[in-house]
Design a protein around this motif. Structure first.
Motif, PDB file in Angstrom:
ATOM      1  N   ARG A 499       0.821  -1.213   0.000  1.00  0.00           N
ATOM      2  CA  ARG A 499       0.000   0.000   0.000  1.00  0.00           C
ATOM      3  C   ARG A 499       0.853   1.260   0.000  1.00  0.00           C
ATOM      4  O   ARG A 499       0.589   2.213  -0.746  1.00  0.00           O
ATOM      5  CB  ARG A 499      -0.929  -0.002   1.228  1.00  0.00           C
ATOM      6  CG  ARG A 499      -1.860   1.193   1.284  1.00  0.00           C
ATOM      7  CD  ARG A 499      -2.846   1.042   2.420  1.00  0.00           C
ATOM      8  NE  ARG A 499      -2.184   0.882   3.700  1.00  0.00           N
ATOM      9  CZ  ARG A 499      -1.706   1.908   4.430  1.00  0.00           C
ATOM     10  NH1 ARG A 499      -1.826   3.136   3.999  1.00  0.00           N
ATOM     11  NH2 ARG A 499      -1.114   1.685   5.592  1.00  0.00           N
ATOM     12  N   GLU A 500       1.909   1.282   0.812  1.00  0.00           N
ATOM     13  CA  GLU A 500       2.726   2.475   0.912  1.00  0.00           C
ATOM     14  C   GLU A 500       3.377   2.820  -0.425  1.00  0.00           C
ATOM     15  O   GLU A 500       3.354   3.977  -0.869  1.00  0.00           O
ATOM     16  CB  GLU A 500       3.799   2.274   1.983  1.00  0.00           C
ATOM     17  CG  GLU A 500       4.662   3.494   2.220  1.00  0.00           C
ATOM     18  CD  GLU A 500       5.670   3.287   3.343  1.00  0.00           C
ATOM     19  OE1 GLU A 500       6.357   4.259   3.679  1.00  0.00           O
ATOM     20  OE2 GLU A 500       5.755   2.156   3.861  1.00  0.00           O
ATOM     21  N   ARG A 501       3.951   1.813  -1.088  1.00  0.00           N
ATOM     22  CA  ARG A 501       4.612   2.070  -2.363  1.00  0.00           C
ATOM     23  C   ARG A 501       3.598   2.372  -3.456  1.00  0.00           C
ATOM     24  O   ARG A 501       3.857   3.194  -4.347  1.00  0.00           O
ATOM     25  CB  ARG A 501       5.481   0.872  -2.759  1.00  0.00           C
ATOM     26  CG  ARG A 501       6.659   0.638  -1.845  1.00  0.00           C
ATOM     27  CD  ARG A 501       7.524   1.879  -1.722  1.00  0.00           C
ATOM     28  NE  ARG A 501       8.682   1.653  -0.884  1.00  0.00           N
ATOM     29  CZ  ARG A 501       9.477   2.607  -0.434  1.00  0.00           C
ATOM     30  NH1 ARG A 501       9.221   3.864  -0.731  1.00  0.00           N
ATOM     31  NH2 ARG A 501      10.516   2.323   0.327  1.00  0.00           N
ATOM     32  N   ALA A 502       2.436   1.716  -3.443  1.00  0.00           N
ATOM     33  CA  ALA A 502       1.409   2.010  -4.437  1.00  0.00           C
ATOM     34  C   ALA A 502       0.941   3.453  -4.314  1.00  0.00           C
ATOM     35  O   ALA A 502       0.748   4.154  -5.311  1.00  0.00           O
ATOM     36  CB  ALA A 502       0.226   1.053  -4.275  1.00  0.00           C
ATOM     37  N   VAL A 503       0.762   3.911  -3.073  1.00  0.00           N
ATOM     38  CA  VAL A 503       0.336   5.290  -2.846  1.00  0.00           C
ATOM     39  C   VAL A 503       1.394   6.265  -3.345  1.00  0.00           C
ATOM     40  O   VAL A 503       1.090   7.272  -4.009  1.00  0.00           O
ATOM     41  CB  VAL A 503       0.037   5.509  -1.348  1.00  0.00           C
ATOM     42  CG1 VAL A 503      -0.087   6.989  -1.024  1.00  0.00           C
ATOM     43  CG2 VAL A 503      -1.242   4.783  -0.975  1.00  0.00           C
ATOM     44  N   LEU A 508       2.867  10.125  -7.373  1.00  0.00           N
ATOM     45  CA  LEU A 508       3.819  10.609  -8.371  1.00  0.00           C
ATOM     46  C   LEU A 508       3.133  10.770  -9.725  1.00  0.00           C
ATOM     47  O   LEU A 508       3.327  11.782 -10.415  1.00  0.00           O
ATOM     48  CB  LEU A 508       4.991   9.641  -8.484  1.00  0.00           C
ATOM     49  CG  LEU A 508       6.029   9.950  -9.573  1.00  0.00           C
ATOM     50  CD1 LEU A 508       6.655  11.317  -9.332  1.00  0.00           C
ATOM     51  CD2 LEU A 508       7.093   8.863  -9.601  1.00  0.00           C
ATOM     52  N   LEU A 509       2.323   9.789 -10.131  1.00  0.00           N
ATOM     53  CA  LEU A 509       1.607   9.895 -11.399  1.00  0.00           C
ATOM     54  C   LEU A 509       0.652  11.081 -11.388  1.00  0.00           C
ATOM     55  O   LEU A 509       0.507  11.790 -12.401  1.00  0.00           O
ATOM     56  CB  LEU A 509       0.842   8.597 -11.681  1.00  0.00           C
ATOM     57  CG  LEU A 509       1.680   7.337 -11.906  1.00  0.00           C
ATOM     58  CD1 LEU A 509       0.778   6.149 -12.199  1.00  0.00           C
ATOM     59  CD2 LEU A 509       2.671   7.550 -13.034  1.00  0.00           C
ATOM     60  N   THR A 510      -0.018  11.288 -10.247  1.00  0.00           N
ATOM     61  CA  THR A 510      -0.926  12.428 -10.133  1.00  0.00           C
ATOM     62  C   THR A 510      -0.156  13.741 -10.249  1.00  0.00           C
ATOM     63  O   THR A 510      -0.605  14.691 -10.901  1.00  0.00           O
ATOM     64  CB  THR A 510      -1.687  12.371  -8.797  1.00  0.00           C
ATOM     65  OG1 THR A 510      -2.435  11.144  -8.737  1.00  0.00           O
ATOM     66  CG2 THR A 510      -2.640  13.542  -8.665  1.00  0.00           C
ATOM     67  N   GLN A 527     -11.118   0.758  -7.533  1.00  0.00           N
ATOM     68  CA  GLN A 527     -10.958   1.806  -6.531  1.00  0.00           C
ATOM     69  C   GLN A 527      -9.828   2.750  -6.922  1.00  0.00           C
ATOM     70  O   GLN A 527      -9.931   3.969  -6.764  1.00  0.00           O
ATOM     71  CB  GLN A 527     -10.696   1.197  -5.151  1.00  0.00           C
ATOM     72  CG  GLN A 527     -10.850   2.178  -3.993  1.00  0.00           C
ATOM     73  CD  GLN A 527     -12.257   2.754  -3.890  1.00  0.00           C
ATOM     74  OE1 GLN A 527     -13.236   2.026  -3.886  1.00  0.00           O
ATOM     75  NE2 GLN A 527     -12.349   4.064  -3.825  1.00  0.00           N
ATOM     76  N   LEU A 528      -8.743   2.194  -7.458  1.00  0.00           N
ATOM     77  CA  LEU A 528      -7.655   3.030  -7.966  1.00  0.00           C
ATOM     78  C   LEU A 528      -8.169   3.962  -9.053  1.00  0.00           C
ATOM     79  O   LEU A 528      -7.852   5.165  -9.069  1.00  0.00           O
ATOM     80  CB  LEU A 528      -6.543   2.133  -8.505  1.00  0.00           C
ATOM     81  CG  LEU A 528      -5.317   2.769  -9.175  1.00  0.00           C
ATOM     82  CD1 LEU A 528      -4.136   1.805  -9.079  1.00  0.00           C
ATOM     83  CD2 LEU A 528      -5.555   3.106 -10.646  1.00  0.00           C
ATOM     84  N   ALA A 599      -2.310   6.686   3.365  1.00  0.00           N
ATOM     85  CA  ALA A 599      -3.448   6.006   2.764  1.00  0.00           C
ATOM     86  C   ALA A 599      -3.634   6.381   1.315  1.00  0.00           C
ATOM     87  O   ALA A 599      -4.185   5.613   0.549  1.00  0.00           O
ATOM     88  CB  ALA A 599      -4.726   6.335   3.542  1.00  0.00           C
ATOM     89  N   GLY A 600      -3.207   7.592   0.939  1.00  0.00           N
ATOM     90  CA  GLY A 600      -3.339   7.998  -0.439  1.00  0.00           C
ATOM     91  C   GLY A 600      -4.749   8.344  -0.798  1.00  0.00           C
ATOM     92  O   GLY A 600      -5.701   7.897  -0.186  1.00  0.00           O
TER      93      GLY A 600
END
Length: 601
Positions: A499-503, A508-510, A527-528, A599-600
């Motif tokens: 979760r941490e790395r995905a966020v 970064l993409l955002t 959800q992504l 949580a992102g």
């Protein structure tokens, strides 16, 4: 009553991989996992969680002796599978007892047809021919591939190959199934089907399952117990699913482990003073808990514009095609692509404006990856297999010089190993920059920035193929981001990420999108998509069936089911609420809450 022996019994498992050194020998890596005890019995599913790089996949490979008999490593502790000490048995000797689905399904495809692939394991176990065929048909029907039994596995989508790998495991007859991210490339309907198969196998008492999975919205209802590893590869906690995922939610969030969306939403609401007690595990529980509150404050205003969904159909002539968009950086007109005798894309018309963050969604085999690869110029079909036109930043991806194309568009493969070509992580990041002739000081500065952002600094001298699956994914994304292209196309970018790395990756993409980079993402994670996309394009059978903002496209259940998709977990929880103001909430960012750290949104 006699106690049934465990299918899997790990005691003090500690693994240190053999990593190549500069002298042609090897050095020992850090232990991961480190001193793990874990037991799986017949009739149960044990869910293994932990941050990327903690040793989950290594532990899975140790269950049938691939570690250390094939993948070099020093192993301490004991691994007993179906009564056999793995240290004293070769992997083929354990194949009748344990079947594995790798994180990368391409790593286990060895034959030329789907049917032959599923027959391969029982044939090598000397199962009688009629029984081999019976098992193969049953397994392929269970995963929805029987009608494609004559196809070459290479023409299946990524999700199709994952289904095939699962069918091979089922046909082997092994009592222990070890599944490493088995649903990462499956559409939501496919996830439901796969988990239904696994549930039948375990509840009937036929098999036991060790499951490594990040999609807890689906896995939480399947698993019986959870074992969580920390970043050092040690057991942080274990117990019943609800006791761990709900009862220790704050601790898991601190470890960077994924949480079910309903639980995460309740934690965010708690930060805003809205107490949901007990914390919910499933969307329906969140619905009931919110409806039980005396009153709800209004949700946060959406941060992106809401427009209406635009159902579309293939253009029948040039006059029917969408009008030109002067700001379109990606322009696709009447694109038809055939692969392996099948029409994969059928008359696609699509404009992507500069600075959009577009999500391509659809069932496995809908054509998402093919469309993304053609746009990026990674797939260049023969003239007879492609009609129509594609332009990216003014270039024709089929004819543009590689140097010009890679300056305009970056691509991240569904399988990160397909794009890793050097022997060091930092060299992998620097390769594209050096080929463009950038000054070495600028190359070094950009590489350092990406290493830091993606948590890869300590791995800079590691061979890319020695990274964990999640680390390889971060590196593959980094190789595209470091070149700063006008258009960035990513196929399942959060696959294998904690979760941490995905966020961090999504943030970064955002940020790139906010700075004007056009981002196109292929994803099955609804959800992504709801959280980050500004626009959703849904494909079915190679055609665009809907095009609009996430709240509209993902809020249409009839459309989603027709496309083999499902609404995001949060949308399923909110659409049934009594308060109408909350029924359109699909994103965690729309909840009345200060952001939960890590949580992102």
């Amino acid at each position: 009553m006699p106690v049934t022996p465990a299918l899997l019994d790990l005691r003090g498992l500690r693994v240190r991989h053999h990593l190549p050194d500069d002298d042609g020998g090897y050095r020992l890596g850090e232990p991961a996992p480190d001193g793990v005890d874990l037991v799986v019995h017949t009739g149960e599913t044990v869910l293994l969680l932990g941050p990327s790089g903690c040793g989950k996949s290594t532990l899975a490979l140790a269950t049938n002796g691939l570690v250390p008999h094939v993948v070099g490593a020093d192993v301490d502790g004991t691994v007993i599978t179906a009564g056999h000490d793995v240290a004293g048995h070769r992997t083929p000797e354990l194949a009748a007892d344990v079947a594995m689905v790798f994180q990368d399904p391409d790593a286990q495809v060895v034959t030329a047809t789907v049917l032959d692939e599923v027959c391969f394991a029982p044939e090598n176990l000397c199962v009688p021919a009629d029984e081999v065929l019976r098992r193969a048909e049953a397994a392929l029907r269970q995963v929805g591939l029987w009608d494609r039994r004559a196809d070459d596995p290479a023409v299946l989508s990524g999700g199709g190959r994952q289904r095939l790998a699962l069918a091979c495991a089922l046909a082997s007859g092994a009592r222990l199934l070890v599944l490493d991210e088995p649903t990462a490339n499956l559409d939501p309907a496919g996830v439901e089907e796969v988990y239904a198969v696994l549930r039948r196998l375990t509840t009937s008492g036929e098999r036991g399952v060790l499951l490594v999975e990040h999609d807890l919205d689906a896995a939480a209802s399947l698993a019986d117990r959870v074992v969580v590893l920390d970043g050092a590869g040690r057991v942080a906690t274990e117990g019943a699913v609800r006791d761990v995922l709900v009862g220790q939610a704050d601790r898991l969030a601190a470890l960077g482990v994924w949480l079910p969306t309903a639980t995460l939403a309740a934690l965010r609401l708690r930060d805003a003073g809205i107490v949901v007690d007990p914390l919910p595990l499933l969307p329906a529980e969140l619905t009931a808990a919110l409806d039980a509150l005396p009153a709800l404050p209004p949700p946060s205003p959406p941060s992106t514009a809401r427009t209406t969904c635009r159902p579309t159909a293939p253009a029948t002539s040039a006059a029917d095609a969408p009008g030109p968009d002067a700001d379109a950086v990606v322009r696709v007109r009447d694109l038809t692509v055939r692969r392996g005798g099948r029409t994969v894309l059928d008359g696609i018309d699509l404009d992507v404006a500069r600075g959009e963050l577009v999500a391509l969604v659809g069932a496995n085999g809908a054509g998402k990856t093919t469309l993304a690869q053609v746009v990026a110029g990674v797939l260049r079909p023969r003239r007879r297999d492609l009609t129509g036109s594609v332009r990216v930043a003014g270039l024709d991806p089929r004819r543009a010089a590689v140097r010009d194309l890679t300056t305009a568009v970056g691509f991240v493969f569904q399988n990160p190993e397909h794009q890793l070509v050097t022997t060091r992580v930092d060299d992998e990041l620097a390769l594209g920059l050096r080929r463009r002739g950038l000054p070495e000081d600028e190359v070094a500065a950009r590489v350092e920035d990406v290493l830091r952002r993606f948590g890869l600094t300590h791995l800079r001298d590691r061979h890319p193929f020695w990274l964990s699956g999640g680390q390889k994914r971060r590196l593959s994304v980094g190789t595209a981001v470091v070149t700063r292209p006008d258009v960035l196309v990513l196929d399942e970018p959060t696959y294998g990420q904690d979760r941490e790395r995905a966020v961090e990756l999504l943030d970064l993409l955002t940020a790139l999108h906010d700075d004007g980079t056009t981002v196109v993402v292929v994803s099955h994670d609804m959800q992504l998509v709801a959280e980050h996309a500004t626009r959703v394009v849904a494909l079915a059978d190679g055609r665009v069936v809907a095009d609009g903002t996430p709240d509209v496209v993902l809020g249409d259940d009839d459309l989603l089911h027709a496309a083999g998709l499902r609404a995001p977990a949060l949308a399923r929880a909110t659409r049934g609420l009594r308060d109408p103001a909350w029924r359109g909430v699909t994103r965690l960012a729309d909840l009345p809450s200060a952001p939960l750290v890590g949580a992102g949104a």
